[in-house]
Motif scaffolding. Sequence first.
Motif, short mmCIF file in Angstrom:
data_model
loop_
_atom_site.label_atom_id
_atom_site.label_comp_id
_atom_site.label_asym_id
_atom_site.label_seq_id
_atom_site.Cartn_x
_atom_site.Cartn_y
_atom_site.Cartn_z
N TYR A 27 -4.61 -85.61 -86.28
CA TYR A 27 -5.29 -85.28 -87.53
C TYR A 27 -6.77 -85.62 -87.46
CZ TYR A 27 -1.19 -84.10 -90.33
OH TYR A 27 -0.09 -83.48 -90.85
N HIS A 28 -7.19 -86.36 -86.45
CA HIS A 28 -8.59 -86.76 -86.33
C HIS A 28 -9.42 -85.74 -85.55
CE1 HIS A 28 -6.88 -90.36 -87.95
NE2 HIS A 28 -8.11 -90.77 -88.23
N LEU A 29 -8.89 -84.56 -85.35
CA LEU A 29 -9.67 -83.45 -84.80
C LEU A 29 -10.26 -82.70 -85.99
CD1 LEU A 29 -7.17 -82.12 -82.11
CD2 LEU A 29 -9.29 -83.36 -81.70
N ALA A 30 -11.56 -82.79 -86.16
CA ALA A 30 -12.22 -82.09 -87.26
C ALA A 30 -12.45 -80.64 -86.86
CB ALA A 30 -13.56 -82.75 -87.59
N SER A 31 -12.25 -79.73 -87.80
CA SER A 31 -12.50 -78.32 -87.50
C SER A 31 -12.92 -77.59 -88.76
CB SER A 31 -11.25 -77.68 -86.89
OG SER A 31 -10.15 -77.82 -87.76
N PRO A 32 -13.73 -76.53 -88.59
CA PRO A 32 -14.13 -75.73 -89.74
C PRO A 32 -12.95 -74.94 -90.28
CG PRO A 32 -14.90 -74.73 -87.71
CD PRO A 32 -14.29 -76.04 -87.33
N VAL A 33 -12.97 -74.69 -91.56
CA VAL A 33 -11.90 -73.94 -92.22
C VAL A 33 -12.37 -72.50 -92.42
CG1 VAL A 33 -10.42 -73.78 -94.26
CG2 VAL A 33 -11.06 -76.03 -93.34
N SER A 34 -11.51 -71.56 -92.07
CA SER A 34 -11.84 -70.14 -92.17
C SER A 34 -10.71 -69.39 -92.87
CB SER A 34 -12.02 -69.53 -90.78
OG SER A 34 -13.06 -70.18 -90.08
N VAL A 35 -11.06 -68.24 -93.43
CA VAL A 35 -10.05 -67.31 -93.93
C VAL A 35 -10.15 -66.06 -93.06
CG1 VAL A 35 -9.32 -65.83 -95.84
CG2 VAL A 35 -9.97 -68.20 -96.28
N HIS A 45 -4.90 -58.26 -96.14
CA HIS A 45 -4.16 -59.51 -96.00
C HIS A 45 -5.14 -60.60 -95.60
CE1 HIS A 45 -0.71 -62.10 -95.33
NE2 HIS A 45 -1.18 -62.41 -94.13
N GLY A 46 -4.89 -61.81 -96.04
CA GLY A 46 -5.71 -62.94 -95.66
C GLY A 46 -4.86 -64.17 -95.41
N THR A 47 -5.37 -65.07 -94.59
CA THR A 47 -4.70 -66.34 -94.33
C THR A 47 -5.73 -67.38 -93.94
OG1 THR A 47 -2.80 -67.37 -93.23
CG2 THR A 47 -4.22 -66.00 -91.85
N THR A 48 -5.46 -68.63 -94.29
CA THR A 48 -6.36 -69.73 -93.95
C THR A 48 -6.04 -70.24 -92.56
OG1 THR A 48 -6.55 -70.37 -96.27
CG2 THR A 48 -7.10 -72.05 -94.65
#
Length: 185
Positions: A27-35, A45-48
């Motif tokens: 869980y300590h891997l930081a990453s950007p959130v995208s859709v 259609h979309g997904t996170t």
Amino acid sequence: MSTATATGPRTRRPVRQDPAERRRALYHLASPVSVLTTGPESRMHGTTASTVTLVSREPLLVGVVLRAGSSFARRAAAEGRFAINVLGGDQAEVARRFADSGRPDGSAQFAGLPWTADPYAQAPLIAGALAHYTCRFHSAHPAGDSELLLGHVVRARADEGLPLLSYAGRLHAGTLHPAKEAAAS
């Protein structure tokens, strides 16, 4: 410089570690959130996704990790193209909307959300995103309990702002502080 060579077959020993501890550490891997989005409007259609990364500069490929059997990966393959919307720090509700398995299907997923259709992919480009990558489907590969979707970036655009990050199992937004430079010796 040194090199290591294998001198014979290796015996694989089971790793003895509490699975919960391994999961907590990951869980300590930081990453950007995208859709991720596909079009056209009749089949939107979309997904996170919180695992999007640059895979190759030549050709320009990005990789997205999705759950195995992802309907998004099937749709992207069928359409042959898709878009990645890298969310800004103020778009946590957008991330939650497209992560909700109970969201409506099709264009209803995008109701009330400002977006424009990408001219190439016909996929929604979400307003306010920090970056948009328009991709041609390259391939999809099973990987354990996940699927790796690769896209060839044909168009990219970026704006200024702070990213929405996934870290330690939660969404985070805030100011980024550059790491201190090492003192010159």
